[in-house]
Design a protein around this motif. Structure first.
Motif, PDB file in Angstrom:
ATOM      1  N   ALA A 180      14.508 -18.241  19.825  1.00  7.10           N
ATOM      2  CA  ALA A 180      13.403 -17.279  19.808  1.00  7.10           C
ATOM      3  C   ALA A 180      12.543 -17.501  18.567  1.00  7.10           C
ATOM      4  CB  ALA A 180      13.944 -15.858  19.815  1.00  7.10           C
ATOM      5  N   PRO A 181      11.241 -17.343  18.677  1.00  5.05           N
ATOM      6  CA  PRO A 181      10.372 -17.507  17.508  1.00  5.05           C
ATOM      7  C   PRO A 181      10.680 -16.464  16.434  1.00  5.05           C
ATOM      8  CG  PRO A 181       9.097 -17.405  19.553  1.00  5.05           C
ATOM      9  CD  PRO A 181      10.479 -16.996  19.890  1.00  5.05           C
ATOM     10  N   GLN A 182      10.431 -16.832  15.190  1.00  2.00           N
ATOM     11  CA  GLN A 182      10.535 -15.878  14.099  1.00  2.00           C
ATOM     12  C   GLN A 182       9.344 -14.924  14.145  1.00  2.00           C
ATOM     13  OE1 GLN A 182      13.008 -15.511  11.664  1.00  2.00           O
ATOM     14  NE2 GLN A 182      14.130 -16.913  13.024  1.00  2.00           N
ATOM     15  N   VAL A 183       9.611 -13.651  14.023  1.00  2.00           N
ATOM     16  CA  VAL A 183       8.515 -12.687  14.019  1.00  2.00           C
ATOM     17  C   VAL A 183       8.104 -12.419  12.570  1.00  2.00           C
ATOM     18  CG1 VAL A 183       9.259 -11.633  16.174  1.00  2.00           C
ATOM     19  CG2 VAL A 183      10.072 -10.695  14.014  1.00  2.00           C
ATOM     20  N   PRO A 184       6.864 -12.044  12.350  1.00  2.00           N
ATOM     21  CA  PRO A 184       6.389 -11.847  10.968  1.00  2.00           C
ATOM     22  C   PRO A 184       7.090 -10.676  10.292  1.00  2.00           C
ATOM     23  CG  PRO A 184       4.768 -11.090  12.554  1.00  2.00           C
ATOM     24  CD  PRO A 184       5.811 -11.809  13.340  1.00  2.00           C
ATOM     25  N   GLN A 185       7.217 -10.793   8.981  1.00  2.00           N
ATOM     26  CA  GLN A 185       7.825  -9.725   8.187  1.00  2.00           C
ATOM     27  C   GLN A 185       6.731  -8.881   7.563  1.00  2.00           C
ATOM     28  OE1 GLN A 185      10.257 -10.601   4.555  1.00  2.00           O
ATOM     29  NE2 GLN A 185      11.891  -9.695   5.787  1.00  2.00           N
ATOM     30  N   LEU A 186       6.869  -7.587   7.701  1.00  2.00           N
ATOM     31  CA  LEU A 186       5.881  -6.679   7.137  1.00  2.00           C
ATOM     32  C   LEU A 186       6.036  -6.588   5.620  1.00  2.00           C
ATOM     33  CD1 LEU A 186       6.017  -3.671   9.609  1.00  2.00           C
ATOM     34  CD2 LEU A 186       4.187  -5.350   9.389  1.00  2.00           C
ATOM     35  N   PRO A 187       4.962  -6.270   4.926  1.00  2.00           N
ATOM     36  CA  PRO A 187       5.102  -5.982   3.496  1.00  2.00           C
ATOM     37  C   PRO A 187       5.971  -4.741   3.318  1.00  2.00           C
ATOM     38  CG  PRO A 187       2.930  -5.339   4.288  1.00  2.00           C
ATOM     39  CD  PRO A 187       3.566  -6.112   5.394  1.00  2.00           C
ATOM     40  N   ALA A 188       6.703  -4.701   2.232  1.00  2.00           N
ATOM     41  CA  ALA A 188       7.546  -3.535   1.957  1.00  2.00           C
ATOM     42  C   ALA A 188       6.666  -2.297   1.794  1.00  2.00           C
ATOM     43  CB  ALA A 188       8.365  -3.765   0.696  1.00  2.00           C
ATOM     44  N   PRO A 189       7.111  -1.163   2.326  1.00  2.00           N
ATOM     45  CA  PRO A 189       6.336   0.066   2.128  1.00  2.00           C
ATOM     46  C   PRO A 189       6.129   0.355   0.651  1.00  2.00           C
ATOM     47  CG  PRO A 189       8.074   0.401   3.752  1.00  2.00           C
ATOM     48  CD  PRO A 189       8.323  -0.943   3.121  1.00  2.00           C
ATOM     49  N   LEU A 190       4.962   0.850   0.326  1.00  2.00           N
ATOM     50  CA  LEU A 190       4.674   1.218  -1.055  1.00  2.00           C
ATOM     51  C   LEU A 190       5.424   2.488  -1.427  1.00  2.00           C
ATOM     52  CD1 LEU A 190       0.806   0.635  -1.020  1.00  2.00           C
ATOM     53  CD2 LEU A 190       2.580  -0.937  -1.810  1.00  2.00           C
ATOM     54  N   PRO A 191       5.603   2.739  -2.728  1.00  2.00           N
ATOM     55  CA  PRO A 191       6.201   4.018  -3.128  1.00  2.00           C
ATOM     56  C   PRO A 191       5.397   5.181  -2.553  1.00  2.00           C
ATOM     57  CG  PRO A 191       6.000   2.536  -5.011  1.00  2.00           C
ATOM     58  CD  PRO A 191       5.251   1.892  -3.890  1.00  2.00           C
ATOM     59  N   GLN A 192       6.090   6.229  -2.161  1.00  2.00           N
ATOM     60  CA  GLN A 192       5.402   7.374  -1.586  1.00  2.00           C
ATOM     61  C   GLN A 192       4.422   7.951  -2.606  1.00  2.00           C
ATOM     62  OE1 GLN A 192       7.918  10.118   0.456  1.00  2.00           O
ATOM     63  NE2 GLN A 192       6.419  11.770   0.448  1.00  2.00           N
ATOM     64  N   PRO A 193       3.150   8.096  -2.227  1.00  2.00           N
ATOM     65  CA  PRO A 193       2.154   8.559  -3.197  1.00  2.00           C
ATOM     66  C   PRO A 193       2.294  10.045  -3.502  1.00  2.00           C
ATOM     67  CG  PRO A 193       1.159   8.343  -1.035  1.00  2.00           C
ATOM     68  CD  PRO A 193       2.559   7.814  -0.911  1.00  2.00           C
ATOM     69  N   ALA A 194       1.741  10.428  -4.622  1.00  2.00           N
ATOM     70  CA  ALA A 194       1.704  11.847  -4.968  1.00  2.00           C
ATOM     71  C   ALA A 194       0.822  12.580  -3.967  1.00  2.00           C
ATOM     72  CB  ALA A 194       1.156  12.027  -6.380  1.00  2.00           C
ATOM     73  N   PRO A 195       1.225  13.769  -3.530  1.00  2.00           N
ATOM     74  CA  PRO A 195       0.388  14.529  -2.591  1.00  2.00           C
ATOM     75  C   PRO A 195      -0.986  14.817  -3.191  1.00  2.00           C
ATOM     76  CG  PRO A 195       2.579  15.522  -2.822  1.00  2.00           C
ATOM     77  CD  PRO A 195       2.448  14.496  -3.910  1.00  2.00           C
ATOM     78  N   LEU A 196      -1.970  14.962  -2.313  1.00  2.00           N
ATOM     79  CA  LEU A 196      -3.292  15.347  -2.778  1.00  2.00           C
ATOM     80  C   LEU A 196      -3.274  16.788  -3.252  1.00  2.00           C
ATOM     81  CD1 LEU A 196      -5.465  13.838   0.111  1.00  2.00           C
ATOM     82  CD2 LEU A 196      -5.301  12.966  -2.216  1.00  2.00           C
ATOM     83  N   THR A 197      -3.930  17.023  -4.368  1.00  2.00           N
ATOM     84  CA  THR A 197      -4.078  18.400  -4.827  1.00  2.00           C
ATOM     85  C   THR A 197      -5.136  19.093  -3.983  1.00  2.00           C
ATOM     86  OG1 THR A 197      -5.808  17.865  -6.434  1.00  2.00           O
ATOM     87  CG2 THR A 197      -3.503  17.660  -7.180  1.00  2.00           C
ATOM     88  N   GLN A 198      -5.198  20.404  -4.067  1.00  2.00           N
ATOM     89  CA  GLN A 198      -6.211  21.146  -3.337  1.00  2.00           C
ATOM     90  C   GLN A 198      -7.612  20.713  -3.777  1.00  2.00           C
ATOM     91  OE1 GLN A 198      -5.702  25.383  -3.421  1.00  2.00           O
ATOM     92  NE2 GLN A 198      -7.556  25.792  -2.239  1.00  2.00           N
ATOM     93  N   GLU A 199      -7.770  20.476  -5.080  1.00  2.00           N
ATOM     94  CA  GLU A 199      -9.074  20.044  -5.589  1.00  2.00           C
ATOM     95  C   GLU A 199      -9.444  18.660  -5.051  1.00  2.00           C
ATOM     96  OE1 GLU A 199     -11.316  19.270  -9.910  1.00  2.00           O
ATOM     97  OE2 GLU A 199      -9.235  19.947  -9.828  1.00  2.00           O
ATOM     98  N   GLU A 200      -8.468  17.738  -5.013  1.00  2.00           N
ATOM     99  CA  GLU A 200      -8.736  16.406  -4.463  1.00  2.00           C
ATOM    100  C   GLU A 200      -9.108  16.493  -2.990  1.00  2.00           C
ATOM    101  OE1 GLU A 200      -5.995  13.177  -6.869  1.00  2.00           O
ATOM    102  OE2 GLU A 200      -4.977  14.588  -5.525  1.00  2.00           O
TER     103      GLU A 200
END
Length: 357
Positions: A180-200
């Motif tokens: 079977a062909p090799q399937v592509p590997q995804l980039p590793a997920p980035l660290p979970q970002p800080a939530p948006l503030t109400q002002e943002e």
């Protein structure tokens, strides 16, 4: 024209040393074949809205994990009345009594992953015309396209003229097939970002509502919806509804800095292949949803309101762009299965997530 599409026109077949990995979806009379970039293929009969469907699937390589299913009733139809399949199948108007020793048997579902059992069943049905229920005449599986669909499946997986072929069997050993062909590997997920503030959130929605260029959108500005989610600790994803139909909404996507002065960059979805029946590899963001915790973007384009056909995709954000993780498509609108079970044309491998401090 891809190798396997040409090969049906060129006989005898020539064995190739490696499996072709270009995705395909093709219909043969009342059968549809779909193969993804891992050369995993699934063929099924249609229309499914008559209640009765046969499905055959197989992976590439020696470890092929074949599966044959016959099902009466779907998630859309619910449980249908009538006797058990094992006692009520007709093959070309004659009672079919398959040896079900290696089958999983339920009243309205028959399945086997046993290679010998599948070979025995195909020997009876490949050159037949119809499989139907004794008590429901419209519950019929047309068999005329099955042979061509399975022949192409064999060709895609490099089985033609070998002992493991389902249709054009030859002298090559069953183990003599390409991996079977090799399937592509995804980039590793980035660290979970800080939530948006109400002002943002307020500032970015105001920016998306009044200041981003949406001149080419047909949707009335008063009907446009703007949503925002964190991509990283410094960037956010802005989705703006641009066009709307009966059951599909097309969004524009922008990568925007989380702090002022806002800097926006338009994002596009580019497929790593050209889907069958299309001339380009650009994807619109249809009914898009973004999961900030995983960095995954989902799209779901419905072929009709029922949601039984269309295109569903999943994309991974890599810090700059969205990379295709999965692409599934069902062209046949026949109330057979929902997007969770549509055949895939593209799959990928995932990496472990990056741990945040």
């Amino acid at each position: 024209m891809s190798y396997w599409m040409k090969s049906l026109l060129l006989l005898p077949f020539v064995f190739v040393a490696c499996v072709q990995a270009e995705p395909l979806q093709k219909s043969f009379s009342d059968w549809q074949l779909t193969c993804n970039n891992a050369a995993f293929c699934v063929a099924r009969s249609f229309p499914g809205d008559n209640g009765l469907v046969m499905t055959l699937s197989r992976s590439a390589g020696v470890n092929d994990r074949p599966l044959l299913r016959i099902d009466y009733g779907s998630a859309y139809s619910g449980e249908l009345p009538g006797g058990s399949l094992k006692d009520n199948l007709l093959l070309d108007q004659r009672r079919l009594t398959p040896d079900l020793k290696h089958w999983s048997v339920e009243p309205h579902h028959l399945a086997t992953s046993n290679a010998i059992a599948i070979d025995e069943f195909l020997a009876q049905t490949l050159d037949a015309h119809t499989l139907q229920l004794t008590y429901q005449a419209k519950a019929t599986i047309p068999l005329s396209g099955m042979k061509a669909a399975l022949l192409l499946m064999d060709d895609v997986q490099g089985r033609v003229n070998g002992a493991s072929a389902w249709v054009k069997r030859g002298d090559r050993a069953a183990s003599d097939v390409p991996s079977a062909p090799q399937v592509p590997q995804l980039p590793a997920p980035l660290p979970q970002p800080a939530p948006l503030t109400q002002e943002e959130t307020s500032g970015l929605i105001d920016y998306g509502t009044w200041r981003v260029n949406t001149d080419n959108c047909s949707l009335d500005p008063l009907r446009r919806e703007v949503s925002v989610a964190p991509l990283t600790d410094t960037k956010a994803l802005l989705l703006i509804s641009c066009e709307a139909g009966a059951y599909n909404v097309i969004d524009l996507a922008f990568e925007v800095t989380r702090s002022q002065p806002y800097v926006a960059r338009g994002l596009t979805l580019t497929l790593p292949f050209t889907p069958p029946g299309r001339s380009d590899n650009q994807m619109e963001l249809v009914n898009a949803e973004f999961d900030a915790s995983s960095g995954l973007l989902y799209t779901f384009s419905k072929g009709r309101g029922l949601g039984d056909c269309g295109v569903a995709t999943r994309w991974q954000y890599d810090g700059n762009d969205f990379v295709l993780a999965e692409y599934a498509e069902e062209k046949t609108c026949d109330a057979w299965h929902s997007s969770d079970h549509w055949p895939t044309l593209w799959v990928s491998q995932t990496q472990n997530a990056v741990q945040s401090d």
